[in-house]
Design a protein around this motif. Sequence first.
Motif, PDB file in Angstrom:
ATOM      1  N   LEU A  25       0.834  -1.204   0.000  1.00 63.47           N
ATOM      2  CA  LEU A  25       0.000   0.000   0.000  1.00 63.47           C
ATOM      3  C   LEU A  25       0.871   1.256   0.000  1.00 63.47           C
ATOM      4  O   LEU A  25       0.609   2.215  -0.746  1.00 63.47           O
ATOM      5  CB  LEU A  25      -0.928   0.002   1.216  1.00 63.47           C
ATOM      6  N   ASP A  26       1.898   1.259   0.825  1.00 61.40           N
ATOM      7  CA  ASP A  26       2.779   2.436   0.908  1.00 61.40           C
ATOM      8  C   ASP A  26       3.486   2.686  -0.425  1.00 61.40           C
ATOM      9  O   ASP A  26       3.641   3.842  -0.842  1.00 61.40           O
ATOM     10  CB  ASP A  26       3.800   2.247   2.027  1.00 61.40           C
ATOM     11  N   ARG A  27       3.923   1.632  -1.090  1.00 63.31           N
ATOM     12  CA  ARG A  27       4.599   1.799  -2.392  1.00 63.31           C
ATOM     13  C   ARG A  27       3.695   2.478  -3.398  1.00 63.31           C
ATOM     14  O   ARG A  27       4.149   3.272  -4.224  1.00 63.31           O
ATOM     15  CB  ARG A  27       5.031   0.431  -2.944  1.00 63.31           C
ATOM     16  N   HIS A  28       2.404   2.156  -3.336  1.00 65.72           N
ATOM     17  CA  HIS A  28       1.456   2.703  -4.318  1.00 65.72           C
ATOM     18  C   HIS A  28       0.763   3.975  -3.829  1.00 65.72           C
ATOM     19  O   HIS A  28      -0.078   4.529  -4.546  1.00 65.72           O
ATOM     20  CB  HIS A  28       0.406   1.647  -4.654  1.00 65.72           C
ATOM     21  N   GLY A  29       1.090   4.424  -2.636  1.00 67.95           N
ATOM     22  CA  GLY A  29       0.476   5.638  -2.115  1.00 67.95           C
ATOM     23  C   GLY A  29      -0.986   5.474  -1.745  1.00 67.95           C
ATOM     24  O   GLY A  29      -1.758   6.443  -1.807  1.00 67.95           O
ATOM     25  N   LEU A  30      -1.384   4.271  -1.348  1.00 67.36           N
ATOM     26  CA  LEU A  30      -2.774   3.992  -0.982  1.00 67.36           C
ATOM     27  C   LEU A  30      -2.897   3.771   0.517  1.00 67.36           C
ATOM     28  O   LEU A  30      -1.936   3.373   1.174  1.00 67.36           O
ATOM     29  CB  LEU A  30      -3.275   2.750  -1.724  1.00 67.36           C
ATOM     30  N   LYS A  31      -4.087   4.017   1.049  1.00 72.00           N
ATOM     31  CA  LYS A  31      -4.338   3.850   2.482  1.00 72.00           C
ATOM     32  C   LYS A  31      -5.367   2.740   2.698  1.00 72.00           C
ATOM     33  O   LYS A  31      -6.395   2.687   2.032  1.00 72.00           O
ATOM     34  CB  LYS A  31      -4.857   5.150   3.102  1.00 72.00           C
ATOM     35  N   GLY A  32      -5.060   1.877   3.666  1.00 70.78           N
ATOM     36  CA  GLY A  32      -5.958   0.776   3.979  1.00 70.78           C
ATOM     37  C   GLY A  32      -6.533   0.895   5.373  1.00 70.78           C
ATOM     38  O   GLY A  32      -6.183   1.796   6.152  1.00 70.78           O
ATOM     39  N   SER A  33      -7.437  -0.023   5.689  1.00 70.64           N
ATOM     40  CA  SER A  33      -8.069  -0.089   7.008  1.00 70.64           C
ATOM     41  C   SER A  33      -7.729  -1.444   7.617  1.00 70.64           C
ATOM     42  O   SER A  33      -8.023  -2.486   7.023  1.00 70.64           O
ATOM     43  CB  SER A  33      -9.588   0.060   6.890  1.00 70.64           C
ATOM     44  N   PHE A  34      -7.136  -1.418   8.806  1.00 68.63           N
ATOM     45  CA  PHE A  34      -6.676  -2.645   9.451  1.00 68.63           C
ATOM     46  C   PHE A  34      -7.479  -2.863  10.723  1.00 68.63           C
ATOM     47  O   PHE A  34      -7.395  -2.067  11.668  1.00 68.63           O
ATOM     48  CB  PHE A  34      -5.179  -2.563   9.719  1.00 68.63           C
ATOM     49  N   TYR A  35      -8.261  -3.958  10.712  1.00 67.86           N
ATOM     50  CA  TYR A  35      -9.166  -4.235  11.825  1.00 67.86           C
ATOM     51  C   TYR A  35      -8.460  -5.181  12.794  1.00 67.86           C
ATOM     52  O   TYR A  35      -8.261  -6.363  12.515  1.00 67.86           O
ATOM     53  CB  TYR A  35     -10.491  -4.798  11.288  1.00 67.86           C
ATOM     54  N   LEU A  36      -8.058  -4.611  13.920  1.00 67.50           N
ATOM     55  CA  LEU A  36      -7.201  -5.303  14.861  1.00 67.50           C
ATOM     56  C   LEU A  36      -8.010  -6.068  15.895  1.00 67.50           C
ATOM     57  O   LEU A  36      -8.879  -5.500  16.562  1.00 67.50           O
ATOM     58  CB  LEU A  36      -6.285  -4.306  15.579  1.00 67.50           C
ATOM     59  N   THR A  37      -7.724  -7.365  16.014  1.00 65.51           N
ATOM     60  CA  THR A  37      -8.145  -8.107  17.189  1.00 65.51           C
ATOM     61  C   THR A  37      -7.094  -7.798  18.245  1.00 65.51           C
ATOM     62  O   THR A  37      -5.927  -8.160  18.097  1.00 65.51           O
ATOM     63  CB  THR A  37      -8.196  -9.615  16.898  1.00 65.51           C
ATOM     64  N   LEU A  38      -7.475  -7.108  19.299  1.00 65.96           N
ATOM     65  CA  LEU A  38      -6.485  -6.532  20.213  1.00 65.96           C
ATOM     66  C   LEU A  38      -5.703  -7.577  20.989  1.00 65.96           C
ATOM     67  O   LEU A  38      -4.644  -7.274  21.545  1.00 65.96           O
ATOM     68  CB  LEU A  38      -7.151  -5.532  21.152  1.00 65.96           C
ATOM     69  N   ALA A  39      -6.191  -8.814  21.030  1.00 68.61           N
ATOM     70  CA  ALA A  39      -5.451  -9.883  21.700  1.00 68.61           C
ATOM     71  C   ALA A  39      -4.482 -10.600  20.758  1.00 68.61           C
ATOM     72  O   ALA A  39      -3.821 -11.549  21.177  1.00 68.61           O
ATOM     73  CB  ALA A  39      -6.418 -10.897  22.311  1.00 68.61           C
ATOM     74  N   SER A  40      -4.379 -10.147  19.510  1.00 67.15           N
ATOM     75  CA  SER A  40      -3.490 -10.800  18.545  1.00 67.15           C
ATOM     76  C   SER A  40      -2.035 -10.657  18.941  1.00 67.15           C
ATOM     77  O   SER A  40      -1.637  -9.665  19.566  1.00 67.15           O
ATOM     78  CB  SER A  40      -3.702 -10.205  17.155  1.00 67.15           C
ATOM     79  N   ASP A  41      -1.228 -11.629  18.541  1.00 62.59           N
ATOM     80  CA  ASP A  41       0.190 -11.626  18.895  1.00 62.59           C
ATOM     81  C   ASP A  41       0.917 -10.382  18.402  1.00 62.59           C
ATOM     82  O   ASP A  41       1.818  -9.872  19.070  1.00 62.59           O
ATOM     83  CB  ASP A  41       0.879 -12.875  18.333  1.00 62.59           C
ATOM     84  N   THR A  42       0.544  -9.882  17.220  1.00 63.50           N
ATOM     85  CA  THR A  42       1.277  -8.733  16.685  1.00 63.50           C
ATOM     86  C   THR A  42       1.076  -7.466  17.511  1.00 63.50           C
ATOM     87  O   THR A  42       1.898  -6.556  17.450  1.00 63.50           O
ATOM     88  CB  THR A  42       0.884  -8.438  15.219  1.00 63.50           C
ATOM     89  N   LEU A  43      -0.022  -7.400  18.276  1.00 61.52           N
ATOM     90  CA  LEU A  43      -0.206  -6.236  19.152  1.00 61.52           C
ATOM     91  C   LEU A  43       0.754  -6.291  20.324  1.00 61.52           C
ATOM     92  O   LEU A  43       1.138  -5.252  20.886  1.00 61.52           O
ATOM     93  CB  LEU A  43      -1.652  -6.161  19.652  1.00 61.52           C
ATOM     94  N   ARG A  44       1.169  -7.500  20.694  1.00 56.86           N
ATOM     95  CA  ARG A  44       2.122  -7.657  21.799  1.00 56.86           C
ATOM     96  C   ARG A  44       3.561  -7.542  21.307  1.00 56.86           C
ATOM     97  O   ARG A  44       4.391  -6.895  21.940  1.00 56.86           O
ATOM     98  CB  ARG A  44       1.902  -9.027  22.465  1.00 56.86           C
TER      99      ARG A  44
END
Length: 274
Positions: free
Chosen positions: A57-76
């Motif tokens: 997305l950043d390479r193409h200059g576009l913006k996305g929406s990321f729906y976070l499950t707050l208990a997901s490992d990547t949040l930690r």
Amino acid sequence: MTFSLRPMRCWPLVLLLVATHALAAEPFAWPGGKRAAVSLAYDDALPSQLDHAIPALDRHGLKGSFYLTLASDTLRTRRQAWVEAAQRGHELGNHSLFHQCSSSLPDREWVPPHRDLDTTTVAQMADQVRLANVMLAALDGRTARTMTVPCGDTQAQDGNYIDAVASEFVGIKLGQGGVVMDMATLDAAAVPVDVPVGVTGEQLIARVEEAARRGTMVGFTFHGIGGDYLSVSNEAHDALLRHLVAHPDVYWVAPFVDIMQYVVRVRSTQHATP
């Protein structure tokens, strides 16, 4: 041969029906005269979204929406990466704390008992969703928020929990279909989405072209990009992004929160016009 003139009495009704159809078919007024809005959304806070989707997305200059499950490992483990994504203009949306889904539906053997929507009350889910909004605000400092309903399941143990929280969101992704048929009848608390899995770039492009023909919008909800689960290949994903940036006069690609705030403004103006 004789002709009866009595059928001519139907003409006022015919003209009324034609006029009504013309009004219903009138394209929605998207910014800059664009023909469709496109929401690129990604659920579950997966590693491949940080590794592949956001860089693309950043390479193409576009913006996305990321729906976070707050208990997901990547949040930690990668919290700062999500903060930086928000700082670059990507939306962080609510996908609840624990991704509660109904275990009683088909093919739901994977739902653990402690995260079963069937045994969770409306009040418990409302608390969870509201706390997720607080945690998201701590990441991005924003107040306007949208949501994607986990699994599309709304029925908690004692009722529909989305009814209890809908007023706290600008828009909610819920249901299937992807391409909106009619912007005039769109329910902001039940915006349909496509959930692409294993599709080609051509298939993704066909969906945005359909939205452009209708003059409406299309919402994608991706999961894995080039990895993880419910995956779409990097090649298919990138083909869609290239098509979108190649036609800036046709597509308005924006975070879902921006699209829905715009829709609300346009509708309020239309309703205020005598």
